[in-house]
Design an enzyme around this catalytic site. Structure first.
Site: not given
Ligand SMILES: NC(=O)C1=CN([C@@H]2O[C@H](COP(=O)(O)OP(=O)(O)OC[C@H]3O[C@@H](n4cnc5c(N)ncnc54)[C@H](OP(=O)(O)O)[C@@H]3O)[C@@H](O)[C@H]2O)C=CC1
Ligand SMILES: CC(=O)C(=O)O
Ligand SMILES: [Mg+2]
Length: 543
Positions: A88, A142, A160, A231-232, A254-255, A401
């Site tokens: 991760y 992203r 994840k 996600e992302d 999630d973000d 991150n």
């Protein structure tokens, strides 16, 4: 796979439960005589530690998972704090950057814009359709703070889901990592002969929306028991598709939501510590965000909703929050702004644009500074010294991150605050010694929340993921600190306890699903809390 039917009692009724059994050991002669599982895990750990570079460790673990997923997950469970930074953040960021170069064997599902019109056909190629319970879906637009990585975003979905298995005992065979290839605007990748994705720029938004509609419809038809985690996705897509689909399908982003939950949880524990030092109440908190994207606004929304739960009006709650984006402080008179920022735009400021973070801190006088900006070093000495002058215990969360984009490092925050900082970061940092005391950074990362949130949603067979379920995951995490962890000023529990924490979070999420009436495993409503916890724990897959 062998199947055994075990009798179980649910609400006084005996039912037969299907229990998949581990594959039988290979026939005699196909394994060395002294091969046993415990020593083999030690052997694998030694092989892992013999690699110098983290990306080599990542490749080793990827191959181990492919060859022998039980040993891989046993290794993860026994060494969470060592393995998590490899599978991760931060190493997964490097893995994404280099994915098309380090690629060995395919894992997960790749669905591209060329599949539009026949997405169902592609999804049916998945080998374990009946088992599918959770998909992590990215379009690679992203990835962490690294920008548009196109198809190279796949390791994020894979990483994840590995944490779902390791952290919450989700069955590995029920996980589906998905990367949607809608093109990429990453010129370096488009020019790279090894790049594994389509060689085209991103499709226009209308075309993407048609694609997403078909994708979500086919997913829910083919995998009727599936929870989807977005996600992302780039900022606008993240908000747009969460809003568009969350009433129709069980899904969360999630973000926006996972990050909101994990930061609220850490903030509550940090505010408690800060109030011991300064006697401040929750109403005295003033929170300044650097970064007003999907994560920043997701966290601001979660905090606002919590403040309202504490009895504040909407207006009072929003007044606790200031957002800063790449143009500086966000306020009404600044001019047109993206829709997601409007609710937190300040009406009470009308001076000239304010861009310098130290000046903004002097103006706002925040008790907490949260970084979700992808700007390395944005929390410089002047920023942290100013925060430390204004607060006995400044709350500073450097959440971007991977580690190379963190707004500041833990040792800097400790040094510049003279050891007074209450700190969390998105990626892990080593502990520090200050004045003979050991100080521990918190890892404010959604990885503490999504495994338990997902487990609760899956086990309750929730038809939707409600705000109340997300909030329950956050409060469940905040409550999970042990007295020992509190005595060490920790604001997040030790990652080694993730399974226990995920079980507790899952129970709170199930209860919230029941209260919201979106649960479909209705027999769980009859269980007492301790029975529910036992039931959830018994459901967790063990390697
Ligand atoms: N710890 C955790 O669990 C999580 C961490 N993250 C991390 O948070 C970061 C942001 O993610 P996300 O919100 O989704 O990304 P977005 O791209 O949606 O948002 C980034 C935000 O940062 C702002 N920004 C960019 N440059 C500057 C600057 N120089 N000064 C101030 N603000 C700036 C942008 O401003 P503008 O709007 O003007 O473009 C935007 O508001 C990433 O690094 C990600 O890895 C994300 C999710 C979870
Ligand atoms: C942690 C996470 O989800 C991110 O950085 O995007
Ligand atoms: Mg993310």
């Amino acid at each position: 796979m062998t199947i055994v039917l075990n009798p179980v009692w649910i609400n006084g009724v005996q039912k037969l439960k299907v229990v998949p059994q581990p594959p039988p050991r290979p026939a005699r002669g196909l394994l060395p005589p002294a091969m046993d599982e415990a020593t083999h895990t030690v052997r694998c750990l030694r092989q892992l530690r013999s690699k110098d570079k983290n990306i080599e460790k990542y490749i080793y673990l990827t191959q181990l998972k492919d060859a022998d997923h039980r040993t891989f997950y046993k290794l993860c469970l026994d060494n969470m704090s060592e393995i998590t930074p490899i599978i991760y953040t931060p190493t997964v960021g490097d893995a994404c950057l280099q994915f098309s170069h380090i690629f060995r064997r395919p894992e997960g599902l790749y669905i591209s814009i060329k599949d539009k019109g026949q997405i169902g056909k592609i999804l049916r190629n998945w080998p374990r359709i009946d088992e599918g319970r959770i998909a992590v879906v990215t379009d690679g637009s992203r990835i962490l703070g690294l920008g548009d990585l196109g198809l190279n975003g796949m390791p994020i979905s894979i990483g994840k889901l590995s944490l779902y298995v390791a952290g919450a005992g989700i069955r590995p065979s029920s996980t589906i990592p998905i990367c949607l290839d809608l093109g990429t605007n990453n010129e370096q990748f488009l020019a790279d002969p090894l790049y594994l994705g389509l060689r085209q720029t991103r499709v226009p938004r209308e075309e993407m929306t048609e694609f997403m509609e078909e994708f979500m419809h086919e997913m829910s038809t083919i995998f009727p028991n599936l929870l989807v985690q977005f996600e992302d996705f780039s900022t606008d897509a993240a908000f747009t598709y969460l809003d568009r689909f969350r009433q129709r399908y069980p899904l969360f982003n999630d973000d926006i939501q996972g990050t909101g939950a994990v930061v609220l949880s850490g903030f509550l524990n940090a505010a408690r510590l800060a109030s011991q030092a300064a006697g401040k109440e929750l109403e005295d908190q003033r929170i300044l965000f650097l970064g007003a994207g999907s994560a920043g606004v997701g966290v601001a929304t979660q905090l606002t909703s919590f403040f309202k739960m504490q009895g504040m009006s909407e207006e009072e709650a929003r007044k606790r929050i200031w957002l800063v984006d790449s143009q500086g402080l966000i306020y009404d008179e600044r001019g047109p702004m993206a829709e997601h920022k409007k609710q937190f735009s300040r009406q009470d400021y009308s001076g000239p644009p304010m861009k310098n973070l130290t000046e903004i801190i002097e103006y706002v006088k925040p008790t907490a500074l949260l970084g979700l900006s992808t700007i390395k070093g944005a929390f410089n000495q002047s920023v942290i010294e100013t925060m430390s002058r204004l607060n006995a215990r400044p709350i500073i969360f450097s959440l971007s991150n991977p580690v190379q984009l963190s707004e500041c490092e833990f040792h800097e925050a400790v040094q510049w605050s003279a050891g007074r900082v209450i700190f969390a970061s998105g990626s892990p940092f080593p502990e520090q010694t200050h004045d003979g005391r050991t100080l521990y950074p918190g890892q404010g990362n959604n990885m503490y929340v999504f495994p338990g949130l997902g487990l609760g949603a899956i086990l309750s067979r929730a038809s939707a993921v409600t705000d109340s379920m997300v909030e329950a995951s956050s409060l469940g995490l905040a409550d999970a600190l042990t007295p020992e962890e509190r005595a060490q000023d920790l604001i997040y529990p030790r990652i080694e306890r993730i399974r226990e924490i995920s079980a507790q979070i899952a129970c709170k999420v199930i209860r919230a699903a029941q209260r919201a009436g979106v649960d479909r495993t209705v027999e769980l409503r009859e269980l007492w809390d301790d029975q529910l916890l036992d039931w959830v724990k018994a459901k967790m897959w063990m390697p």
